[in-house]
Design a protein around this motif. Structure first.
Motif, PDB file in Angstrom:
ATOM      1  N   PRO A 160       0.752  -1.288  -0.005  1.00  0.00           N
ATOM      2  CA  PRO A 160       0.069   0.038   0.005  1.00  0.00           C
ATOM      3  C   PRO A 160       0.888   1.259  -0.068  1.00  0.00           C
ATOM      4  O   PRO A 160       0.504   2.328  -0.763  1.00  0.00           O
ATOM      5  N   ALA A 161       2.128   1.221   0.674  1.00  0.00           N
ATOM      6  CA  ALA A 161       2.932   2.447   0.699  1.00  0.00           C
ATOM      7  C   ALA A 161       3.485   2.726  -1.017  1.00  0.00           C
ATOM      8  O   ALA A 161       3.388   3.879  -1.187  1.00  0.00           O
ATOM      9  N   ARG A 168      -1.831   7.825   5.637  1.00  0.00           N
ATOM     10  CA  ARG A 168      -1.893   6.865   6.741  1.00  0.00           C
ATOM     11  C   ARG A 168      -2.508   5.611   6.314  1.00  0.00           C
ATOM     12  O   ARG A 168      -2.604   4.896   7.130  1.00  0.00           O
ATOM     13  N   ILE A 169      -3.167   5.563   5.132  1.00  0.00           N
ATOM     14  CA  ILE A 169      -3.481   4.461   4.784  1.00  0.00           C
ATOM     15  C   ILE A 169      -2.590   3.058   5.050  1.00  0.00           C
ATOM     16  O   ILE A 169      -3.027   2.096   5.632  1.00  0.00           O
ATOM     17  N   PRO A 170      -1.259   3.249   4.555  1.00  0.00           N
ATOM     18  CA  PRO A 170      -0.526   2.009   4.816  1.00  0.00           C
ATOM     19  C   PRO A 170      -0.592   1.850   6.213  1.00  0.00           C
ATOM     20  O   PRO A 170      -0.366   0.238   6.749  1.00  0.00           O
ATOM     21  N   ARG A 171      -0.300   2.537   7.107  1.00  0.00           N
ATOM     22  CA  ARG A 171      -0.169   2.488   8.485  1.00  0.00           C
ATOM     23  C   ARG A 171      -1.583   1.641   9.033  1.00  0.00           C
ATOM     24  O   ARG A 171      -1.282   0.981   9.807  1.00  0.00           O
ATOM     25  N   GLU A 190      -4.336  -5.332  10.390  1.00  0.00           N
ATOM     26  CA  GLU A 190      -4.209  -6.591   9.991  1.00  0.00           C
ATOM     27  C   GLU A 190      -3.413  -7.248  11.225  1.00  0.00           C
ATOM     28  O   GLU A 190      -3.857  -8.290  11.483  1.00  0.00           O
ATOM     29  N   ARG A 191      -2.330  -6.750  11.677  1.00  0.00           N
ATOM     30  CA  ARG A 191      -1.628  -7.341  12.548  1.00  0.00           C
ATOM     31  C   ARG A 191      -2.479  -7.846  13.986  1.00  0.00           C
ATOM     32  O   ARG A 191      -2.217  -8.918  14.464  1.00  0.00           O
TER      33      ARG A 191
END
Length: 468
Positions: free
Chosen positions: A230-231, A354-357, A363-364
């Motif tokens: 995503p990043a 902040r989408i990748p974060r 998920e984690r």
């Protein structure tokens, strides 16, 4: 026959006041099948005057009123409660195109027009109405406005709120506010239309709107690209916007699980790439100039992204048929999920950066709590809106997982809020999130919303049990 039904029949005619169970049934269940209610009657007015007549009758008798457009909502906002005390108003017969002003680039339409009809009316005059949703063949403008719909072209054109210049609204006491002005500038006090856009019919019933039109694009370039993560998708978006500006019309992200459901359930769907990446993006550029060189520009940018290690593989549509096939992969995700079975759905937004974060942290935590959970993530990464849906792949385990919805919501919504986001990006609150929002909006915000509701609808007859 009771007094209410007699008054409604006198106002609309017996053919448009439905009371038989088999006639009412299609209107009292939502699209997902999650909510089912009952109604004293379903009424189908054909004009603003008839809408006002029904509202006045319900106001005088103290009967709740639930407005409904195409019934394609995902939060139960147009479904009556199980009490069975409400009248449901279907607005599908308010379906006229009232006026097109080509020089002013505006279109005046009634609330029951489907989005596809509005798009076609604009196209007949070489104009574009850019709101675009997977349900555009059945969703209506009234419903789009009541939820402030977004869709795939918000990145360039904005959501329904930004595409609306004026409204006509029947107020809870039956008065009609005529705010159908096609003005870009009007500084004469409060901008009242914004009270009703996104209010889900709880403050009044939108019966018509003046909408913005735009020049119709003549050139289009569409690509499906596998991104490393995503990043990398966010980086590619920034690269394209810096080079192509507003020609970047849509930028959608699709997780592998979402794509696989489409390939499994939608006939004719094909994976456009041989690379089975965890994440893909669907990119579209448009231009009003035929010789804009969009395909070449997009190809060059994707080649640079491949060289930079952000894109693993890409396919650019070479025909309208290929373009439509790529879009069908994205637009059929919700239908494929519906076929697969029930899931815990989230319509959230966070700042694009902040989408990748969000995706990594969510998920984690979720996989730690529920190993093997299936995460179906997709959406409008260009404006920060993600559809983040969760289920267990095994049917026998899914029911127990769905029973943990409140726990799952807490994880997702707390993280969204921590990252400066919203728990509802484009679907509204309806019944689904009316309680959930209390955790995330301040008491000041809730007090202001309740004050507006009480000022316009002190008896709480308009779409009760929704939003507040």
């Amino acid at each position: 026959m009771d007094t209410l039904l007699r008054a409604l029949i006198d106002a609309l005619g017996i053919d448009h006041v439905l009371t038989r169970a088999e006639d009412v049934a299609p209107y009292v269940s939502d699209w997902r099948g999650r909510y089912r209610g009952r109604a004293r009657a379903v009424v189908r007015p054909a004009s603003t005057a008839e809408v006002a007549d029904v509202v006045r009758i319900c106001h005088a008798t103290g009967v709740p009123l639930v407005p409904q457009g195409g019934n394609t909502g995902l939060c139960g906002g147009a479904t009556p409660s199980e009490k069975g005390d409400a009248v449901l108003m279907s607005l599908g017969r308010l379906n006229r195109i009232r006026e097109i002003d080509v020089d002013n680039n505006t279109l005046c339409v009634e609330a029951g027009c489907t989005l596809a009809v509005v798009q076609a009316a604009a196209a007949e005059h070489d104009r574009l109405f850019p709101l675009s949703l997977a349900s555009e063949g059945s969703c209506t403008i009234g419903g789009n406005l009541s939820t402030n719909a977004g869709g795939v072209q918000v990145l360039r054109y904005g959501n329904a709120r930004e595409l609306t210049l004026g409204l006509e609204v029947v107020l809870p006491d039956g008065r009609v506010w005529d705010g159908l002005r096609g003005l870009r500038k009007d500084n004469t006090g409060y901008d009242l239309k914004h009270l009703f856009i996104g209010a889900e019919g709880t403050l009044g019933i939108v019966t018509a709107a003046v909408l913005k039109l735009f020049p119709r694009p003549k050139a289009r370039a569409t690509a499906w690209a596998a991104v490393t993560d995503p990043a990398a998708a966010v980086t590619l978006l920034g690269r394209l916007r810096a080079r192509c500006g507003d020609r970047v019309t849509a930028f959608e992200i699709v997780g592998r699980s979402a794509l696989e459901l489409v390939l499994k359930h939608i006939p004719g769907a094909r994976d456009p790439l041989t690379t089975q990446a965890a994440w893909s993006v669907l990119v579209e550029l448009t231009d009003t100039m035929n010789d804009g060189g969009l395909a070449e520009l997009l190809e060059a940018e994707l080649a640079d992204a491949i060289e930079a290690g952000q894109v693993a593989d890409a396919a650019i549509a070479a025909s309208l048929m290929q373009t439509e096939a790529l879009w069908a992969l994205r637009e059929n995700i919700s239908e494929a999920q519906r076929i697969e079975g029930i899931s815990i759905k989230h319509d959230v937004s966070v700042p694009v950066s902040r989408i990748p974060r969000f995706l990594e942290r969510a998920e984690r935590v979720l996989r730690a709590a529920w190993p093997g959970v299936r995460i179906v993530a997709f959406g409008h990464i260009g404006d920060g809106n993600l559809h983040y849906n969760l289920s267990r792949p095994e049917q026998e385990n899914n029911a127990a997982f769905i029973a943990r919805t409140s726990e799952v919501n807490r994880i997702v919504h707390d993280l969204v809020t921590e990252l400066g986001g919203s728990i509802s990006a484009e679907h509204g609150l309806g019944q689904l999130k009316r309680g959930e929002v209390l955790r995330y909006k301040s008491e000041v915000e809730m007090d202001l919303m309740r004050a507006v509701k009480h000022a316009l609808d002190p008896r709480s007859l308009m779409n009760p049990g929704k939003v507040l």
